[in-house]
Design a protein around this motif. Structure first.
Motif, PDB file in Angstrom:
ATOM      1  N   LEU A  96     -23.076  -5.168 -18.469  1.00 56.42           N
ATOM      2  CA  LEU A  96     -22.207  -5.475 -17.346  1.00 56.42           C
ATOM      3  C   LEU A  96     -20.788  -5.123 -17.767  1.00 56.42           C
ATOM      4  CD1 LEU A  96     -21.461  -6.828 -14.602  1.00 56.42           C
ATOM      5  CD2 LEU A  96     -21.289  -8.988 -15.865  1.00 56.42           C
ATOM      6  N   HIS A  97     -20.172  -4.169 -17.066  1.00 57.22           N
ATOM      7  CA  HIS A  97     -18.785  -3.785 -17.334  1.00 57.22           C
ATOM      8  C   HIS A  97     -17.886  -4.527 -16.347  1.00 57.22           C
ATOM      9  CE1 HIS A  97     -20.890  -0.545 -19.381  1.00 57.22           C
ATOM     10  NE2 HIS A  97     -19.757  -0.107 -19.888  1.00 57.22           N
ATOM     11  N   VAL A  98     -16.903  -5.233 -16.845  1.00 61.53           N
ATOM     12  CA  VAL A  98     -15.946  -5.943 -16.000  1.00 61.53           C
ATOM     13  C   VAL A  98     -14.558  -5.362 -16.243  1.00 61.53           C
ATOM     14  CG1 VAL A  98     -14.920  -8.160 -15.382  1.00 61.53           C
ATOM     15  CG2 VAL A  98     -17.326  -8.056 -16.086  1.00 61.53           C
ATOM     16  N   TYR A  99     -13.976  -4.818 -15.179  1.00 62.32           N
ATOM     17  CA  TYR A  99     -12.637  -4.228 -15.246  1.00 62.32           C
ATOM     18  C   TYR A  99     -11.633  -5.171 -14.589  1.00 62.32           C
ATOM     19  CZ  TYR A  99     -15.159   0.106 -16.274  1.00 62.32           C
ATOM     20  OH  TYR A  99     -15.979   1.058 -16.837  1.00 62.32           O
ATOM     21  N   GLU A 100     -10.411  -5.146 -15.097  1.00 67.64           N
ATOM     22  CA  GLU A 100      -9.342  -5.994 -14.591  1.00 67.64           C
ATOM     23  C   GLU A 100      -8.226  -5.127 -14.022  1.00 67.64           C
ATOM     24  OE1 GLU A 100      -7.262 -10.054 -16.166  1.00 67.64           O
ATOM     25  OE2 GLU A 100      -7.346  -8.374 -17.580  1.00 67.64           O
ATOM     26  N   ARG A 101      -7.693  -5.540 -12.864  1.00 69.49           N
ATOM     27  CA  ARG A 101      -6.615  -4.765 -12.252  1.00 69.49           C
ATOM     28  C   ARG A 101      -5.400  -4.736 -13.182  1.00 69.49           C
ATOM     29  NH1 ARG A 101      -5.749  -2.789  -7.191  1.00 69.49           N
ATOM     30  NH2 ARG A 101      -7.528  -3.907  -6.304  1.00 69.49           N
ATOM     31  N   SER A 102      -4.808  -3.551 -13.333  1.00 66.23           N
ATOM     32  CA  SER A 102      -3.692  -3.383 -14.253  1.00 66.23           C
ATOM     33  C   SER A 102      -2.542  -2.683 -13.551  1.00 66.23           C
ATOM     34  CB  SER A 102      -4.124  -2.579 -15.478  1.00 66.23           C
ATOM     35  OG  SER A 102      -4.478  -1.250 -15.102  1.00 66.23           O
ATOM     36  N   SER A 103      -1.411  -2.658 -14.219  1.00 64.05           N
ATOM     37  CA  SER A 103      -0.211  -2.012 -13.655  1.00 64.05           C
ATOM     38  C   SER A 103       0.063  -0.665 -14.304  1.00 64.05           C
ATOM     39  CB  SER A 103       1.003  -2.932 -13.841  1.00 64.05           C
ATOM     40  OG  SER A 103       1.193  -3.236 -15.217  1.00 64.05           O
ATOM     41  N   GLY A 104      -0.880  -0.184 -15.131  1.00 65.22           N
ATOM     42  CA  GLY A 104      -0.688   1.085 -15.816  1.00 65.22           C
ATOM     43  C   GLY A 104      -1.065   2.274 -14.953  1.00 65.22           C
ATOM     44  N   ASP A 105      -1.360   3.396 -15.616  1.00 64.06           N
ATOM     45  CA  ASP A 105      -1.711   4.622 -14.895  1.00 64.06           C
ATOM     46  C   ASP A 105      -3.028   4.470 -14.142  1.00 64.06           C
ATOM     47  OD1 ASP A 105       0.579   5.842 -15.840  1.00 64.06           O
ATOM     48  OD2 ASP A 105      -0.423   6.698 -17.596  1.00 64.06           O
ATOM     49  N   SER A 106      -3.935   3.698 -14.717  1.00 67.11           N
ATOM     50  CA  SER A 106      -5.208   3.436 -14.057  1.00 67.11           C
ATOM     51  C   SER A 106      -5.141   2.080 -13.381  1.00 67.11           C
ATOM     52  CB  SER A 106      -6.355   3.447 -15.071  1.00 67.11           C
ATOM     53  OG  SER A 106      -7.584   3.102 -14.452  1.00 67.11           O
ATOM     54  N   PRO A 107      -5.669   1.952 -12.159  1.00 64.79           N
ATOM     55  CA  PRO A 107      -5.583   0.669 -11.445  1.00 64.79           C
ATOM     56  C   PRO A 107      -6.426  -0.426 -12.081  1.00 64.79           C
ATOM     57  CG  PRO A 107      -6.972   2.193 -10.252  1.00 64.79           C
ATOM     58  CD  PRO A 107      -6.349   2.983 -11.365  1.00 64.79           C
TER      59      PRO A 107
ATOM     60  N   MET B 245       0.836  -1.197   0.000  1.00 64.22           N
ATOM     61  CA  MET B 245       0.000   0.000   0.000  1.00 64.22           C
ATOM     62  C   MET B 245       0.873   1.250   0.000  1.00 64.22           C
ATOM     63  SD  MET B 245      -3.055  -1.149   2.603  1.00 64.22           S
ATOM     64  CE  MET B 245      -4.049   0.277   2.246  1.00 64.22           C
ATOM     65  N   THR B 246       0.325   2.339  -0.428  1.00 59.95           N
ATOM     66  CA  THR B 246       1.087   3.572  -0.562  1.00 59.95           C
ATOM     67  C   THR B 246       1.005   4.398   0.707  1.00 59.95           C
ATOM     68  OG1 THR B 246      -0.849   4.666  -1.498  1.00 59.95           O
ATOM     69  CG2 THR B 246       0.647   3.594  -3.034  1.00 59.95           C
ATOM     70  N   ASN B 247       1.863   5.437   0.752  1.00 57.96           N
ATOM     71  CA  ASN B 247       1.865   6.330   1.896  1.00 57.96           C
ATOM     72  C   ASN B 247       0.827   7.436   1.756  1.00 57.96           C
ATOM     73  OD1 ASN B 247       3.947   4.996   3.282  1.00 57.96           O
ATOM     74  ND2 ASN B 247       5.489   5.979   2.003  1.00 57.96           N
ATOM     75  N   SER B 248       0.327   7.661   0.529  1.00 58.70           N
ATOM     76  CA  SER B 248      -0.712   8.654   0.297  1.00 58.70           C
ATOM     77  C   SER B 248      -1.733   8.075  -0.659  1.00 58.70           C
ATOM     78  CB  SER B 248      -0.114   9.936  -0.287  1.00 58.70           C
ATOM     79  OG  SER B 248       0.540   9.673  -1.522  1.00 58.70           O
ATOM     80  N   SER B 249      -3.000   8.397  -0.440  1.00 61.40           N
ATOM     81  CA  SER B 249      -4.053   7.818  -1.266  1.00 61.40           C
ATOM     82  C   SER B 249      -4.064   8.466  -2.640  1.00 61.40           C
ATOM     83  CB  SER B 249      -5.412   8.008  -0.587  1.00 61.40           C
ATOM     84  OG  SER B 249      -5.696   9.385  -0.421  1.00 61.40           O
ATOM     85  N   LYS B 250      -4.516   7.708  -3.621  1.00 61.58           N
ATOM     86  CA  LYS B 250      -4.630   8.202  -4.984  1.00 61.58           C
ATOM     87  C   LYS B 250      -6.034   7.902  -5.500  1.00 61.58           C
ATOM     88  CE  LYS B 250       0.276   7.497  -6.082  1.00 61.58           C
ATOM     89  NZ  LYS B 250       1.240   6.812  -6.982  1.00 61.58           N
ATOM     90  N   GLU B 251      -6.568   8.832  -6.257  1.00 56.90           N
ATOM     91  CA  GLU B 251      -7.912   8.694  -6.801  1.00 56.90           C
ATOM     92  C   GLU B 251      -7.833   8.607  -8.316  1.00 56.90           C
ATOM     93  OE1 GLU B 251     -11.408  10.843  -4.900  1.00 56.90           O
ATOM     94  OE2 GLU B 251     -11.277  11.870  -6.835  1.00 56.90           O
ATOM     95  N   HIS B 252      -8.463   7.586  -8.885  1.00 60.67           N
ATOM     96  CA  HIS B 252      -8.434   7.376 -10.329  1.00 60.67           C
ATOM     97  C   HIS B 252      -9.856   7.318 -10.866  1.00 60.67           C
ATOM     98  CE1 HIS B 252      -4.127   6.180 -10.127  1.00 60.67           C
ATOM     99  NE2 HIS B 252      -4.485   5.603  -8.992  1.00 60.67           N
ATOM    100  N   VAL B 253     -10.074   7.963 -12.008  1.00 66.28           N
ATOM    101  CA  VAL B 253     -11.335   7.846 -12.736  1.00 66.28           C
ATOM    102  C   VAL B 253     -11.111   6.859 -13.872  1.00 66.28           C
ATOM    103  CG1 VAL B 253     -13.098   9.037 -14.073  1.00 66.28           C
ATOM    104  CG2 VAL B 253     -12.004  10.206 -12.150  1.00 66.28           C
ATOM    105  N   LEU B 254     -11.877   5.766 -13.890  1.00 66.38           N
ATOM    106  CA  LEU B 254     -11.661   4.718 -14.868  1.00 66.38           C
ATOM    107  C   LEU B 254     -12.145   5.141 -16.253  1.00 66.38           C
ATOM    108  CD1 LEU B 254     -12.560   1.459 -12.929  1.00 66.38           C
ATOM    109  CD2 LEU B 254     -10.486   2.843 -12.866  1.00 66.38           C
ATOM    110  N   ASN B 255     -11.440   4.668 -17.272  1.00 66.72           N
ATOM    111  CA  ASN B 255     -11.835   4.913 -18.653  1.00 66.72           C
ATOM    112  C   ASN B 255     -13.023   4.047 -19.024  1.00 66.72           C
ATOM    113  OD1 ASN B 255      -9.672   6.731 -19.051  1.00 66.72           O
ATOM    114  ND2 ASN B 255      -8.283   5.038 -19.511  1.00 66.72           N
ATOM    115  N   THR B 256     -13.730   4.431 -20.088  1.00 67.87           N
ATOM    116  CA  THR B 256     -14.888   3.704 -20.630  1.00 67.87           C
ATOM    117  C   THR B 256     -15.906   3.324 -19.563  1.00 67.87           C
ATOM    118  OG1 THR B 256     -13.650   1.603 -20.523  1.00 67.87           O
ATOM    119  CG2 THR B 256     -13.607   2.820 -22.611  1.00 67.87           C
ATOM    120  N   PRO B 257     -16.489   4.309 -18.871  1.00 75.20           N
ATOM    121  CA  PRO B 257     -17.531   4.008 -17.871  1.00 75.20           C
ATOM    122  C   PRO B 257     -18.852   3.681 -18.550  1.00 75.20           C
ATOM    123  CG  PRO B 257     -17.332   6.365 -18.134  1.00 75.20           C
ATOM    124  CD  PRO B 257     -16.267   5.758 -19.012  1.00 75.20           C
TER     125      PRO B 257
END
Length: 358
Positions: free
Chosen positions: A39-50, A1-13
């Motif tokens: 039904l939108h299914v997102y997968e955890r990634s290592s890019g800019d978006s989680p 986990m990180t020391n500061s929280s990060k907020e991401h807005v996912l693409n293709t909502p």
């Protein structure tokens, strides 16, 4: 986990109002149900978006709720069906049909049971592996459902709350379950019945991770916290939240303060720390400590109403579905798709941890 929280807005909502968000048990998948019939299914990634979009599965009607395992999803919706979806093949299996729209679904890993509720006033209890299910009559129209390892909490109209023992439900399915849609509705005595501590219509219910109690929220900016143990029920309490003081001018031209009350649409308990998040029609997400009755923190307002929330099982992420909630009375207007978003907050170390007692 990180020391500061990060907020991401996912693409293709989704393109229409969000009804539900749910993580898979491994925290690697995130499912979003919506009124756009996908039904939108997102997968955890290592890019800019989680998370990145993995697949979109189309349905015949709007989706009202979803649960997801790592290879299977379960959906209910306006078409009255309870569906199992194979995420590898996309194949859909109808497990049962309600007489009216099916609004909530919950899955018990421990018991292998899938529960669905409907505006027809019934609870369907399924064994997805065998396709057997039973119909159980509810005390009133259901609004929300949540599970512990042993219990199912169903919050309904008329301030009614029924709590079922999952072992007893499983036994009943094994004894009387079938696959025919025309089977009779069973009358089953819940493990507990009680009246909600909230006076107005329930919007959400969420069970404590330790299985000792639950929280409910209402359309009138309040949250109630209750325990299952009869001796602990004396600790039940409710509090106000998601309210904003605004200045208005009355007919005489005098300025006055008005308390604007928003519905609390979403509740979610952190799986590690036991704190819980509330999401309101004001676009605000706040964290609370159920034991000390204190607010842990409050995040900046989002640009639309919070419709649904879910903590990942590993406790590292909070998914927030936002979309117009019609709090301004514009129900007849088309949804502004630009206000429909999925926000994932990657939590910092201890961000959801209760504050130390002074």
């Amino acid at each position: 986990m990180t020391n500061s929280s990060k907020e991401h807005v996912l693409n293709t909502p989704p393109a229409d109002a969000i009804s539900s968000v749910a993580f898979s048990p491994s925290s690697s998948l995130l499912a979003i149900g919506s009124w756009d019939q996908y039904l939108h299914v997102y997968e955890r990634s290592s890019g800019d978006s989680p998370f990145t979009l993995k697949q979109k599965i189309e349905f015949e009607a709007p989706i009202l709720d979803v649960q997801i395992n790592d290879s299977t999803a379960f959906c209910v919706g306006v078409d009255c069906t309870v569906r199992k979806i194979d995420l590898e093949t996309g194949e859909q299996t109808v497990l049962s049909r309600h007489d009216e729209a099916s609004n909530k679904v919950a899955y018990s890993t421990e018991h292998g049971l899938l529960l669905s509720t409907s505006w027809d006033g019934t609870l369907h209890v399924h064994q997805p592996e065998s396709n057997d299910f039973i119909r159980v009559r509810l005390a009133a129209k259901p609004f929300a459902v949540s599970l512990t390892r042993e219990r199912a909490v169903v919050a309904m109209a008329e301030r009614k709350v029924s709590i079922y023992d999952l072992t007893a439900l499983k036994r009943l399915v094994e004894q009387t379950g079938g696959t025919a849609d025309h089977q009779s509705v069973l009358d089953m005595q819940p493990w507990q019945e009680r009246e909600s501590s909230l006076k107005f219509m329930t919007r959400a219910v969420a069970c404590m991770p330790d299985g000792t109690g639950f929280a409910t929220s209402s359309i009138e900016g309040r949250v109630g916290v209750e325990w299952f143990d009869p001796e602990a029920q004396q600790n039940t309490y409710a509090f106000k939240c998601h309210r904003q003081m605004q200045k208005t001018v009355d007919e005489s031209g005098e300025e006055q303060d008005v308390d604007i009350v928003y519905p609390v649409n979403a509740l979610a308990f952190h799986p590690v720390y036991g704190t819980f998040a509330t999401g309101g029609g004001d676009g605000v997400v706040a964290l609370w400590d159920a034991q000390t009755k204190r607010r842990v923190r409050q995040y900046h307002p989002l640009n639309s109403s919070v419709a649904a929330m879910s903590f990942s099982p590993d406790g590292k992420s909070l998914a927030i579905g936002i979309s117009p909630g019609f709090e301004d009375g514009k129900e007849s207007d088309d949804i502004d798709a630009s206000q429909v978003k999925v926000v994932v907050r990657e939590l910092a170390d201890g961000e959801a941890k209760p504050k130390e007692k002074k």
